[in-house]
Design an enzyme around this catalytic site. Structure first.
Site, mmCIF file in Angstrom:
data_model
loop_
_atom_site.group_PDB
_atom_site.id
_atom_site.type_symbol
_atom_site.label_atom_id
_atom_site.label_comp_id
_atom_site.label_asym_id
_atom_site.label_seq_id
_atom_site.Cartn_x
_atom_site.Cartn_y
_atom_site.Cartn_z
ATOM 1 N N ARG A 215 0.844 -1.195 0.000
ATOM 2 C CA ARG A 215 0.000 0.000 0.000
ATOM 3 C C ARG A 215 0.880 1.247 0.000
ATOM 4 O O ARG A 215 1.919 1.285 0.643
ATOM 5 C CB ARG A 215 -0.918 -0.001 1.233
ATOM 6 C CG ARG A 215 -2.119 -0.903 1.033
ATOM 7 C CD ARG A 215 -3.074 -0.810 2.191
ATOM 8 N NE ARG A 215 -2.655 -1.626 3.302
ATOM 9 C CZ ARG A 215 -2.137 -1.172 4.434
ATOM 10 N NH1 ARG A 215 -1.981 0.131 4.624
ATOM 11 N NH2 ARG A 215 -1.795 -1.995 5.396
ATOM 12 N N TYR B 57 -0.974 -3.210 -7.011
ATOM 13 C CA TYR B 57 -1.044 -3.929 -5.732
ATOM 14 C C TYR B 57 -2.482 -3.869 -5.174
ATOM 15 O O TYR B 57 -3.074 -2.779 -5.067
ATOM 16 C CB TYR B 57 -0.057 -3.312 -4.728
ATOM 17 C CG TYR B 57 -0.226 -3.953 -3.364
ATOM 18 C CD1 TYR B 57 0.118 -5.289 -3.172
ATOM 19 C CD2 TYR B 57 -0.784 -3.251 -2.298
ATOM 20 C CE1 TYR B 57 -0.089 -5.905 -1.951
ATOM 21 C CE2 TYR B 57 -0.978 -3.851 -1.070
ATOM 22 C CZ TYR B 57 -0.636 -5.188 -0.906
ATOM 23 O OH TYR B 57 -0.853 -5.793 0.303
ATOM 24 N N HIS C 271 -11.482 -3.123 10.874
ATOM 25 C CA HIS C 271 -10.423 -3.940 10.277
ATOM 26 C C HIS C 271 -10.234 -5.163 11.179
ATOM 27 O O HIS C 271 -9.226 -5.303 11.867
ATOM 28 C CB HIS C 271 -9.142 -3.099 10.203
ATOM 29 C CG HIS C 271 -8.026 -3.746 9.463
ATOM 30 N ND1 HIS C 271 -6.704 -3.532 9.779
ATOM 31 C CD2 HIS C 271 -8.014 -4.599 8.412
ATOM 32 C CE1 HIS C 271 -5.939 -4.222 8.961
ATOM 33 N NE2 HIS C 271 -6.703 -4.874 8.128
ATOM 34 N N CYS D 205 0.994 -9.563 13.307
ATOM 35 C CA CYS D 205 0.896 -9.736 14.764
ATOM 36 C C CYS D 205 0.035 -10.936 15.166
ATOM 37 O O CYS D 205 -0.358 -11.054 16.312
ATOM 38 C CB CYS D 205 0.323 -8.489 15.417
ATOM 39 S SG CYS D 205 1.342 -7.054 15.195
ATOM 40 N N GLY D 206 -0.294 -11.788 14.202
ATOM 41 C CA GLY D 206 -1.019 -13.012 14.556
ATOM 42 C C GLY D 206 -2.501 -12.988 14.247
ATOM 43 O O GLY D 206 -3.247 -13.832 14.749
ATOM 44 N N SER E 186 -3.406 -16.212 12.201
ATOM 45 C CA SER E 186 -3.222 -17.435 12.989
ATOM 46 C C SER E 186 -4.240 -17.519 14.123
ATOM 47 O O SER E 186 -4.630 -18.610 14.534
ATOM 48 C CB SER E 186 -1.793 -17.543 13.515
ATOM 49 O OG SER E 186 -1.477 -16.429 14.291
HETATM 50 C C1 SPV Z 1 -3.480 -5.352 5.470
HETATM 51 O O1 SPV Z 1 -2.377 -4.835 5.259
HETATM 52 O O2 SPV Z 1 -4.108 -5.171 6.510
HETATM 53 C C2 SPV Z 1 -4.076 -6.233 4.465
HETATM 54 C C3 SPV Z 1 -3.506 -6.230 3.118
HETATM 55 O O3 SPV Z 1 -5.050 -6.883 4.732
HETATM 56 S S1 SPV Z 1 -3.954 -4.831 2.235
HETATM 57 O O4 SPV Z 1 -5.067 -5.194 1.367
HETATM 58 O O5 SPV Z 1 -2.819 -4.429 1.482
HETATM 59 O O6 SPV Z 1 -4.382 -3.797 3.149
HETATM 60 MN MN MN Z 2 -6.062 -6.139 6.496
#
Ligand code: SPV
Ligand code: MN
Length: 631
Positions: free
Chosen positions: A94, A228, A256, A280-281, A284
């Protein structure tokens, strides 16, 4: 809503001229003339050579996937539905600097990159003149949320990238039919994207003219000269900013966060959301839970006094670096199965037709990667060895492949959210799991105070904590102060408030070693599940509730078949009072510079600091959990 008679027919005539009969008919079946007018304007600006309307039919999905290959935006691999996309070495993540929220007059918003709406629109329009010449424009329609749901938002994507549409076809529900049915009574976001000129590698050539401008007032986003997905896939992080703004105005949350179900006694399922900064997990944790609703985004509303959430997506755009068969068996199987549909991005595509990333079994061999040809030992111009697969390499695939997909993934009513988890990379301060006293306390001292350690890239900064409230700072379109205020109000409106938890998988001992095991997060989840239902005791500390030793012994035994020693408990759950006070002070200072921070935030922080100082005065700087009272 504009009527056809009010705006005249000229834009329809124009569209009819530049579109095939078939595409035109599909498009005008959507009787929303302001949408059609906007499309005509963007077509006139970008001047594509042809236009394809994506309805979501099998034929369309196949056309898009084929186009991505034929146009070199994706490369084939040895499995027919696995493809590889490369963004190019200067377009791998990003772009914070060039991603800006357009506001009238360019009024600054604390910690947000804003830009004057008129200047920004003009700038991106100038760059976009003729940008699609010689290319095909896709027009596609998606839902951001389940069908027929009060949570759902709608979006139209214009782009010259088959890769972007291919990604969206995997990540979102196709919604052309909803547009036809609902128009003109449908509100939607509009996304205009162009990869711009591409070089012989297929990379966007003019990344210096990369712009991602987000007009929150009109729900339009322009993204140009980039590929991207975090910059281009409209419904991902671009929609998140629009959604945050809509939620702020209407009193609900766009986050988020993942949504996952954790099973408790009697097989009940308790739903949690989780917000974690990158690395940061987050993923997972989703997979340590028992069912998956979503892995990245959540829309949360008050429904009859209960917080309910949906995952607006149906796919994952996940980090692939490090994914391996032992730690991530489920994802690994999906990514290596010959029948799944997967777009790999910025991995290594070997000459054998196989893909390779760090964690994949076998050794990387010569092939193509994010920087061109690659062979073992290849170095960049600076003499640095080039990694075969990029650390931000990713996979795009459907969430429906998951064996532990939650059965309520498409439920228009969403799932009840019982707990919200926040986690960061914190080697020094926070225990592995901690429950806030109440909603306001959690929102202030956990969500709004979320920090994560800076890693690798900036050497001298390692160890410094980066502020990332709710793990959403990069995606906020309103001031962090207002976002906190929204959470207070949302909590107040609920009859049942979710419990707020903090987790930290990265605590280190005095020797600098990580204390916890990767798998331990399953125990923390199970403990939180019991706490939601009031079925587990806790110890009250000045910063919240922590588990009682005996309960953890039992949970480690039942869920991991492991012993949990008293020594580890003391290491993990001793309160590091000095560090906790420092954290309050750091957070206080940040919000002091954000003018619209609600006063309540400072009150809650002040109380926390006072409790910590009293504890330090009576029990010292490090307080063993056994010294504190059971709640
Ligand atoms: C993040 O960075 O939190 C992602 C990937 O999920 S992106 O779509 O690049 O934001
Ligand atoms: Mn994300």
């Amino acid at each position: 809503m504009l009527r056809e008679s009010e705006v005249g027919h000229s834009f329809l005539g124009f569209l009819q001229q530049v579109m095939s009969k078939e595409a035109y008919e599909k498009l005008v079946a959507i009787k929303d003339y302001s949408l059609l007018k906007w499309i005509a304007e963007m077509v006139q600006l970008a001047r594509p050579s042809s236009i394809y309307v994506v309805t979501g039919s099998t034929e369309d999905l196949e056309y898009v996937a084929r186009a991505a290959l034929e146009r070199g935006e994706e490369l084939p691999t040895k499995f027919s539905k696995h493809t590889v996309h490369f963004d190019g070495p200067r377009d791998l993540a990003r772009d914070r600097r060039n991603t800006r929220i357009l506001v009238r007059g360019g009024t600054p918003i604390p910690l947000i990159n804003t830009y004057d709406k008129d200047l920004g629109t003009k700038e991106v329009f100038d760059i976009s003149k003729g940008i699609m010449e010689g290319k095909e424009m896709f027009i596609a329609f998606y839902c951001f949320g389940p069908k027929e749901s009060d949570f759902t938002m709608y979006a139209v994507q214009l782009t010259d990238s088959a890769y972007v549409i291919h990604s969206e076809n995997i990540l979102y529900r196709a919604c052309y039919d909803e547009f036809v049915k609902k128009a003109p009574n449908i509100k939607y976001a509009r996304f205009f994207h162009s990869a711009g000129e591409r070089d012989s590698n297929g990379w966007s050539k003019n990344v210096d003219k990369r712009r991602i401008f987000i007009d929150i007032e009109d729900s339009v986003v322009y993204s140009v000269n980039t590929q991207y997905a975090g910059n281009t896939v409209g419904l991902k992080k671009l929609m998140l900013r629009l959604c945050v703004y809509a939620g702020y105005r209407e009193g609900w949350l766009c986050e988020h966060m993942f949504i996952a179900g954790v099973k408790g006694p009697g097989d009940r399922v308790t739903y949690f959301t989780g917000a974690f900064p990158a690395g940061c997990g987050k993923t997972s944790t989703v997979f340590a839970a028992d069912t998956v609703v979503g892995d990245d985004l959540a829309i949360i509303k008050n429904v009859g006094g209960v917080a309910r959430g949906v995952n607006p997506e149906v796919g994952m755009f996940g980090i692939i670096d490090g994914v391996n068969s032992a730690d991530d068996p489920e994802i690994y199987e999906i990514l290596t199965s010959p029948t799944t549909e997967v777009i790999f991005s910025n991995v290594l595509l070997m000459d054998s037709g196989e893909v390779w990333w760090r964690g994949k079994t076998g050794e990387p061999g010569p092939g193509v990667n994010y920087a061109g040809r690659w062979w073992p030992g290849k170095r960049d111009e600076g003499g640095q060895e080039l990694l075969p697969s990029h650390p931000n390499a990713r996979f795009t695939t459907s969430i429906r492949y998951l064996k532990n997909l939650d059965p309520r993934i498409d439920d228009p009513a969403g799932v009840p959210i019982h707990g919200m988890i926040f986690g960061g990379r914190d080697p020094r301060t926070l225990p592995p799991v901690l429950e806030a006293f109440d909603w306001d306390h959690g929102i202030v001292t956990i969500g709004a105070s979320l920090e994560s350690e800076k890693t690798a890239a900036i050497l001298e900064k390692v160890g410094e904590m980066e502020f990332n409230p709710f793990a959403i700072l990069d995606f906020l379109s309103i001031s962090p102060g207002k976002f906190v205020e929204l959470h207070f109000k949302f909590g107040e409106s609920l009859a049942v408030k979710p419990k707020v938890f903090s987790v930290n998988y990265f605590l280190k001992d005095e020797a600098g070693k990580y204390i916890a095991d990767k798998v331990d997060k399953r125990v923390w989840l199970k403990w939180m599940e019991l706490r939601v239902h009031g079925e587990s005791d806790a110890i009250k500390t000045p910063v919240g509730y922590i588990p009682v030793y005996q309960d953890l012994v039992k949970l480690f035994d039942v869920y991991l078949g492991k012993e949990y020693s008293e020594d580890r408990y003391v290491k993990e759950f001793s309160l590091r009072v000095d560090q906790l006070i420092e954290k309050v002070e750091r957070i206080w200072k940040i919000y002091s510079s954000i003018p619209d921070t609600p006063r309540k935030l400072f009150e809650v922080l002040a109380e926390q600091k006072k409790r910590l100082e009293e504890t330090r005065a009576s029990l010292g700087s490090i307080v063993q959990p056994f010294k504190l009272d059971k709640h």
